[in-house]
Design a protein around this motif. Structure first.
Motif, PDB file in Angstrom:
ATOM      1  N   GLU A 190       0.845  -1.195   0.000  1.00 19.58           N
ATOM      2  CA  GLU A 190       0.000   0.000   0.000  1.00 19.58           C
ATOM      3  C   GLU A 190       0.884   1.250   0.000  1.00 19.58           C
ATOM      4  N   PHE A 191       0.469   2.247  -0.770  1.00 15.29           N
ATOM      5  CA  PHE A 191       1.219   3.492  -0.898  1.00 15.29           C
ATOM      6  C   PHE A 191       0.451   4.606  -0.190  1.00 15.29           C
ATOM      7  N   GLU A 192       0.961   4.998   0.962  1.00 12.26           N
ATOM      8  CA  GLU A 192       0.304   6.004   1.780  1.00 12.26           C
ATOM      9  C   GLU A 192       0.237   7.348   1.047  1.00 12.26           C
ATOM     10  N   GLY A 193      -0.982   7.931   1.052  1.00 17.32           N
ATOM     11  CA  GLY A 193      -1.159   9.243   0.456  1.00 17.32           C
ATOM     12  C   GLY A 193      -1.318   9.251  -1.045  1.00 17.32           C
ATOM     13  N   GLN A 194      -1.274   8.087  -1.663  1.00 14.43           N
ATOM     14  CA  GLN A 194      -1.404   8.021  -3.110  1.00 14.43           C
ATOM     15  C   GLN A 194      -2.870   7.988  -3.530  1.00 14.43           C
ATOM     16  N   GLY A 195      -3.119   8.417  -4.748  1.00 15.74           N
ATOM     17  CA  GLY A 195      -4.447   8.340  -5.312  1.00 15.74           C
ATOM     18  C   GLY A 195      -4.554   7.151  -6.248  1.00 15.74           C
TER      19      GLY A 195
END
Length: 705
Positions: free
Chosen positions: A661-666
């Motif tokens: 998971e990529f935090e802050g990504q859209g």
């Protein structure tokens, strides 16, 4: 600068919005190719990034791919003589501005002025245009990659960004010819049916009023262009009927009608017709007549519409799919420039704007995209599967040659240095085709594809791997992701399965209502072609994609053979899914584009059982191949829970799923550090989970059904 009409605005798809939202954006079109959005997180650390990745005994330096040409998001204004663009750095992604475009030679991008300290990798930027009334650049975007799209102003002197709206979502935006009035469509609410409203703001006084709200009724506002009449008394836009994207209409809105009018705006076309593609040509509305595109015949046709008679006259029956259009003024004569896409390049046509008569036609091996136009000048972006991004400033000049009445002179505005291009190219590319399961006019249906093979393939044939693009493949554009994979020794087959654009609206509509059905079987036949023609084993063949393609990846690895009573299956060796959805019903309830689900899959209110059966989560017990899931935590188009819930289900069944998971990504993955992390995750997954199975396969699939 004016916004060039974008068909993707009116036809916003899961994979591609106005901002070229192919996810992950930096995997398919990073800093080496133009992208109209900057959306993801970047590191704020001052430590030098680690650009090295290893795979199968190879050392791969990602620096040329992500920092060799760190510029993207080019927005030129020919009328106002400036260029906006983004630069990705280890500290963040910055917006830069150059005032005064050169009359010859390219722009020195290193000299662009940094406009502000906003890290644009933390927010979406969906393009815009300069407005003379506010003396500012007006754009659509969000503030944290969550696609809560609003309208903002950007002061090109101070760099200050200020919100003009604070709403749930902006469907459409348009300005009057005098740039005094701004009309926009706001979508209100979090679930279907939305209540969407057309609003009108006087930018000179900041006065605003509501023109009409659809109340979630049968005739609804949607993604659209907005065209004002010259007298500012009316405007044109798109309507959607009954939540069906294909069943749309054009409407004339009287701006003097009372805001509480119960009746919908005047609909100009026959209600209930499935236009498949429907858009109005910007600047073509003179108050009495306008030009529009419809594909209700199954392919693109241009029409002239006369308001007085209420009739449409065909102007041009286009041979290929329209990708761009604009009116140009060449020494006082108005011409219609049309760009057409085909699998191996583009066609530019010049037509008489009044009659549609074809005056000149030129063919290009690269895919052309129109980014701006003013009078007789054009800003054109180009690339192909073999050639990286180039931005050019072009001018149409009349000639004395009756056969070729115009010549197009061009100069580069931005392009990659030749030495960098040589460092990036690691694939040999071939255009190929293969037969799939069904027939057209009594003959097997043939699908187009591009096949990317490493120039330095693994010496051990058991270590070969190949990815198949799930959606949307077959496009003639430069893919940095494919080049990185080729340097690592991994091949890519990029096919155009049914439902893909570029082959006519009828072909694009083949998967409507059949999400996860025959489109997946097309991928099986692509894999069998790789077996038969290039000797791969099923364990060496994987499928990958983003958004719709992420779903298709999950679906291909969990596909029930009885689907559509085709009795088809294929044992893929691995899958790479970014921002995919695993449960169509929960996706419908939480996505910001639920009408896409109705179009592609069916209506959850009446077809819930079918949609549940088409969901990878329902068939998690069928998942045997290693699967990598990547997803941004702020994604509102496909919420991250869609990947999380599949990862949890796989954990309970013991299926080999890796989730990052990529935090802050859209919906995409951009920003330097996140891009590096994404590729590290892929190569670690391939090294640890896929290569051992490819070298010692435990399952096989027949080359025939």
């Amino acid at each position: 600068m004016r916004t060039i009409p974008s068909l993707s605005m009116a036809l916003l798809a899961l994979s591609a919005a106005a901002c070229t939202a192919h996810a992950p954006a930096t995997a398919d079109a990073p800093a080496t190719a133009d992208a109209t959005a900057a959306s993801t997180n970047a590191t704020t650390s001052q430590a030098a990034p680690d650009y090295a990745v290893t795979f199968n005994g190879r050392d791969i330096d990602l620096r040329p791919y992500v920092q060799g040409f760190p510029y993207s998001g080019f927005a030129p204004s020919l009328e106002h003589d400036f260029l906006l663009y983004f630069e990705a750095t280890p500290e963040g992604t910055w917006m830069r501005h150059i005032a005064g475009l050169p009359t010859s030679g390219p722009v020195d991008l290193s000299q662009g002025r940094k406009l502000n300290d906003i890290d644009w990798s933390t927010r979406n930027f969906w393009g815009g245009e300069f407005n003379a009334t506010l003396n500012a650049f007006i754009f659509r975007g969000d503030e944290n990659n969550n696609e809560r799209i609003n309208i903002y102003t950007l002061d090109l002197e101070t760099g200050q960004v200020s919100p003009l709206t604070d709403v749930d979502y902006i469907y459409a935006l348009g300005f009057s010819d005098d740039q005094r009035l701004m009309a926009y469509v706001v979508r209100q609410g979090q679930n279907e049916p939305f209540n969407s409203c057309l609003r009108l703001r006087d930018l000179s006084t900041d006065e605003e009023r509501e023109i009409w709200c659809d109340q979630g009724g049968a005739d609804r506002l949607t993604w659209s262009g907005i065209l004002f009449a010259p007298d500012n008394q009316s405007l044109l836009l798109n309507l959607q009927h009954d939540g069906d994207r294909r069943t749309s209409n054009l409407a004339l809105v009287d701006l003097n009608a009372p805001a509480d009018a119960d009746d919908a705006p005047r609909q100009l076309l026959e209600r209930g017709v499935k236009h498949l593609r429907l858009a109005i040509l910007d600047d073509s509305f003179d108050g009495e007549r306008f030009i529009y595109l419809s594909a209700h015949t199954g392919h693109d046709v241009l029409y002239s519409y006369d308001l007085a008679s209420g009739s449409a006259t065909p102007l041009a029956d286009l041979e290929y799919e329209l990708s761009g259009w604009t009116l140009v003024d060449v020494e006082g004569t108005e011409r219609l420039l049309v760009l057409l896409d085909h699998p191996t390049g583009s066609i530019a046509e010049l037509r008489d704007a009044a009659t549609g008569e074809l005056l000149q036609r030129e063919t290009f091996t690269e895919r052309l995209a129109l980014t701006d136009a003013h009078n007789d000048e054009l800003a054109l972006r180009s690339s192909s599967v073999r050639t990286p991004f180039k931005l050019q400033r072009a001018r149409l000049i009349p000639t004395a040659d009756a056969a070729r009445p115009y010549t197009l002179t061009a100069q580069p505005l931005a392009m990659l240095p030749p030495e960098l291009v040589r460092a990036l190219i690691h694939c040999d590319v071939a255009q190929v085709s293969f037969e799939t399961f069904d027939q057209v006019a009594g003959q097997p249906r043939t699908l187009h594809a591009f096949y990317f093979t490493p120039r330095n393939s693994p010496q051990n044939p058991d270590q070969r791997l190949v990815r198949i693009t799930a959606f949307y493949g077959g496009g003639n554009y430069f893919s940095t992701s494919n080049q990185i994979m080729c340097e690592a020794g991994v091949a890519t087959l990029s096919p155009a399965p049914r439902g893909s654009w570029g082959f006519g609206a009828e072909f694009a509509a083949l998967n409507d209502g059949d999400l996860g059905g025959d489109e997946i079987i097309d991928l099986f036949y692509a894999a069998r072609w790789l077996e038969a023609h290039h000797g791969y084993t099923p364990a060496q063949i994987g499928v990958y994609g983003s958004s719709h393609g992420g779903y298709a990846t999950m679906r291909a690895l969990t596909f029930p053979p009885e689907t559509n009573q085709r009795h088809e299956s294929y044992n893929f060796g691995f899958g790479l899914s970014h921002a995919g959805f695993s449960d169509i019903l929960s996706f419908y309830e939480t996505s910001n584009i639920p009408d896409w689900v109705i179009l592609e899959a069916g209506d959850p209110a009446t077809q819930a059982d079918k949609l549940r059966d088409r969901s990878p989560l329902t068939h998690i017990e069928r998942l045997q191949a290693p699967l990598l899931l990547t997803h941004g935590s702020n994604d509102s188009r496909v919420p991250v829970e869609e990947s999380r819930q599949l990862a949890r289900a796989a954990q309970s069944t013991g299926a080999p799923v890796t989730f990052v998971e990529f935090e802050g990504q859209g919906h995409g993955i951009n920003g330097l550090e996140n891009t590096l992390r994404y590729y590290r995750a892929i190569f670690s997954f391939l090294e640890d989970q896929v290569l051992p199975r490819a070298e010692n396969p435990t399952h096989e699939a027949s080359a025939t059904p």
